[in-house]
Design an enzyme around this catalytic site. Structure first.
Site, PDB file in Angstrom:
ATOM      1  N   TYR A  28      36.203  37.473  36.448  1.00  0.00           N
ATOM      2  CA  TYR A  28      37.003  37.469  35.219  1.00  0.00           C
ATOM      3  C   TYR A  28      37.981  36.285  35.208  1.00  0.00           C
ATOM      4  O   TYR A  28      38.465  35.887  34.158  1.00  0.00           O
ATOM      5  CB  TYR A  28      37.864  38.734  35.129  1.00  0.00           C
ATOM      6  N   GLY A  29      38.310  35.797  36.412  1.00  0.00           N
ATOM      7  CA  GLY A  29      39.442  34.874  36.588  1.00  0.00           C
ATOM      8  C   GLY A  29      39.420  33.615  35.751  1.00  0.00           C
ATOM      9  O   GLY A  29      40.464  33.034  35.479  1.00  0.00           O
ATOM     10  N   GLU A  45      31.924  38.853  46.441  1.00  0.00           N
ATOM     11  CA  GLU A  45      30.802  39.427  45.674  1.00  0.00           C
ATOM     12  C   GLU A  45      29.475  39.261  46.427  1.00  0.00           C
ATOM     13  O   GLU A  45      28.583  40.082  46.313  1.00  0.00           O
ATOM     14  CB  GLU A  45      30.683  38.761  44.291  1.00  0.00           C
ATOM     15  N   CYS A  53      42.221  45.501  39.134  1.00  0.00           N
ATOM     16  CA  CYS A  53      42.017  44.058  38.994  1.00  0.00           C
ATOM     17  C   CYS A  53      43.301  43.455  38.434  1.00  0.00           C
ATOM     18  O   CYS A  53      43.751  43.855  37.348  1.00  0.00           O
ATOM     19  CB  CYS A  53      40.851  43.816  38.033  1.00  0.00           C
ATOM     20  N   ASN A  54      43.887  42.544  39.153  1.00  0.00           N
ATOM     21  CA  ASN A  54      45.120  41.896  38.687  1.00  0.00           C
ATOM     22  C   ASN A  54      44.868  41.079  37.425  1.00  0.00           C
ATOM     23  O   ASN A  54      45.686  41.052  36.505  1.00  0.00           O
ATOM     24  CB  ASN A  54      45.672  40.980  39.782  1.00  0.00           C
ATOM     25  N   THR A  55      43.734  40.407  37.396  1.00  0.00           N
ATOM     26  CA  THR A  55      43.408  39.528  36.275  1.00  0.00           C
ATOM     27  C   THR A  55      43.235  40.340  34.987  1.00  0.00           C
ATOM     28  O   THR A  55      43.768  39.975  33.929  1.00  0.00           O
ATOM     29  CB  THR A  55      42.107  38.757  36.572  1.00  0.00           C
ATOM     30  N   ASP A  85      36.682  47.227  38.203  1.00  0.00           N
ATOM     31  CA  ASP A  85      37.055  45.840  38.493  1.00  0.00           C
ATOM     32  C   ASP A  85      35.936  44.956  37.963  1.00  0.00           C
ATOM     33  O   ASP A  85      34.854  45.439  37.603  1.00  0.00           O
ATOM     34  CB  ASP A  85      37.230  45.660  40.016  1.00  0.00           C
ATOM     35  N   SER A  86      36.191  43.649  37.969  1.00  0.00           N
ATOM     36  CA  SER A  86      35.146  42.711  37.557  1.00  0.00           C
ATOM     37  C   SER A  86      33.924  42.824  38.471  1.00  0.00           C
ATOM     38  O   SER A  86      32.825  42.480  38.078  1.00  0.00           O
ATOM     39  CB  SER A  86      35.676  41.283  37.637  1.00  0.00           C
ATOM     40  N   CYS A 101      44.912  39.432  44.311  1.00  0.00           N
ATOM     41  CA  CYS A 101      43.605  39.739  43.719  1.00  0.00           C
ATOM     42  C   CYS A 101      42.971  40.791  44.615  1.00  0.00           C
ATOM     43  O   CYS A 101      43.062  40.689  45.849  1.00  0.00           O
ATOM     44  CB  CYS A 101      42.746  38.470  43.685  1.00  0.00           C
ATOM     45  N   THR A 102      42.380  41.806  44.004  1.00  0.00           N
ATOM     46  CA  THR A 102      41.900  42.948  44.797  1.00  0.00           C
ATOM     47  C   THR A 102      40.695  42.601  45.678  1.00  0.00           C
ATOM     48  O   THR A 102      40.334  43.382  46.552  1.00  0.00           O
ATOM     49  CB  THR A 102      41.556  44.137  43.881  1.00  0.00           C
ATOM     50  N   HIS A 103      40.090  41.468  45.450  1.00  0.00           N
ATOM     51  CA  HIS A 103      39.003  41.034  46.348  1.00  0.00           C
ATOM     52  C   HIS A 103      39.538  40.551  47.700  1.00  0.00           C
ATOM     53  O   HIS A 103      38.857  40.619  48.708  1.00  0.00           O
ATOM     54  CB  HIS A 103      38.201  39.880  45.722  1.00  0.00           C
TER      55      HIS A 103
HETATM   56  N1  DGL Z   1      39.646  41.580  41.628  1.00  0.00           N
HETATM   57  C1  DGL Z   1      40.046  40.773  40.519  1.00  0.00           C
HETATM   58  C2  DGL Z   1      41.570  40.576  40.544  1.00  0.00           C
HETATM   59  O1  DGL Z   1      42.270  41.363  41.156  1.00  0.00           O
HETATM   60  C3  DGL Z   1      39.225  39.535  40.509  1.00  0.00           C
HETATM   61  C4  DGL Z   1      39.235  38.863  39.227  1.00  0.00           C
HETATM   62  C5  DGL Z   1      38.028  38.008  38.971  1.00  0.00           C
HETATM   63  O2  DGL Z   1      36.968  38.579  38.760  1.00  0.00           O
HETATM   64  O3  DGL Z   1      38.197  36.788  38.915  1.00  0.00           O
HETATM   65  O4  DGL Z   1      42.100  39.679  39.940  1.00  0.00           O
END
Ligand code: DGL
Length: 280
Positions: A52-53, A161, A83-85, A20-21, A193-195
């Site tokens: 990443y978003g 984070e 990560c969805n993004t 993930d990011s 978003c996985t966060h």
């Molecule tokens: N966990 C990432 C997601 O699911 C976060 C993306 C990001 O870093 O902005 O989109």
């Protein structure tokens, strides 16, 4: 087969890699570890480049290639883009470039649309996910019979984070982002978003217990199990396997937050990018 110093490792016994990011993908890793406890897992947080978003497609794709090259060097048998993004930005190009199985994830619009009684669902996600062609496709396929209210949650990834899971500042942002969904009458909210699953207690506090919150971690783990089984790639071992963590952040915060989210103390290794980082 991979030849190590003394023996040959069957592809089945090589690790599954999850990245993930940053630390958000640990919410997916937890489901994978619970369902597949005999699988060796590698988790890589691209912390230096989080979030990443708000990055361009080309920037996210470059990071995904960098992560994948690193993970192939670590002998991964399969990769989960937790990560969805990143999935929205790069999964197609990754699958075109690499031959190993690559799993992605997308906001749970379909199950939310099926579950909603009010016919109004909310989606919390990053700006990148919400403006992606993949998300437009999801709406086209599954969002036709419901009203979908979307909300980009700038700053929430950063709260996770920093490990601020119950901070006043995080709750304030969560309230700010959930209120428009409630105002529109959403009874089901997708954590896109996985966060965000790590902020579930704050989100529940903001929206109340009557609103259903849906995330995709468990579904991704089940899909992974099914596909690896079909590919004859599930581990042969029946012993609890190791989970290894990596980050490319040089700060002391990332390892602390990784242990906080994983729920126990872990050894977090630091890696540097193999080649010059993409100029972000
Ligand atoms: N966990 C990432 C997601 O699911 C976060 C993306 C990001 O870093 O902005 O989109």
């Amino acid at each position: 087969m991979t030849v190590t110093e003394n023996h040959v490792v069957s592809p089945r016994n090589r690790p599954i890699a999850v990245f993930d990011s940053g630390v958000g993908g640990i919410s997916v890793l937890q489901h994978i570890h619970a369902l597949l406890p005999y699988e060796q897992l590698l988790y890589v947080a691209d912390s230096k480049y989080a979030p990443y978003g708000n990055k361009t497609l080309a920037e996210i794709q470059a990071r995904c290639f960098e992560m994948t090259n690193f993970l192939i060097n670590q002998d991964a048998k399969a990769i989960v883009v937790a990560c969805n993004t990143a999935t929205a930005a790069a999964i197609d190009t990754m699958r075109a470039k690499y031959t190993l199985p690559i799993f992605g994830m997308e906001p749970a619009v379909k199950p939310a649309a099926e579950a909603s009684k009010s016919g109004i669902i909310g989606v919390l996600a990053t700006t990148g996910t919400l403006k992606s062609a993949q998300f437009a496709g999801l709406l086209e396929s599954y969002g036709r019979n419901v009203k979908v209210v979307t909300q980009a949650c700038v700053g929430l990834v950063e709260c996770v984070e920093r490990g601020e899971l119950d901070a006043e500042n995080s709750l304030k942002l969560v309230r700010q982002y959930c209120q428009p969904l409630l105002d529109e009458g959403a009874d089901t909210i997708v954590l896109g978003c996985t966060h965000y699953p790590f902020l579930r207690p704050l989100i529940e506090q903001a929206v109340g217990k009557d609103i259903a919150l849906i995330d995709t971690g468990a579904a991704v783990a089940k899909h992974l199990q099914k596909r690896l089984s079909a590919l004859n790639l599930l581990a042969e071992s029946t012993q609890m396997a190791e989970v290894k963590f990596w980050t490319n952040s040089e700060s002391t915060t990332a390892p602390v937050v990784i242990a906080q989210l994983w729920g126990k103390s872990v050894d977090v290794r630091v890696f540097s990018d193999a080649r010059q980082p993409h100029p972000l």
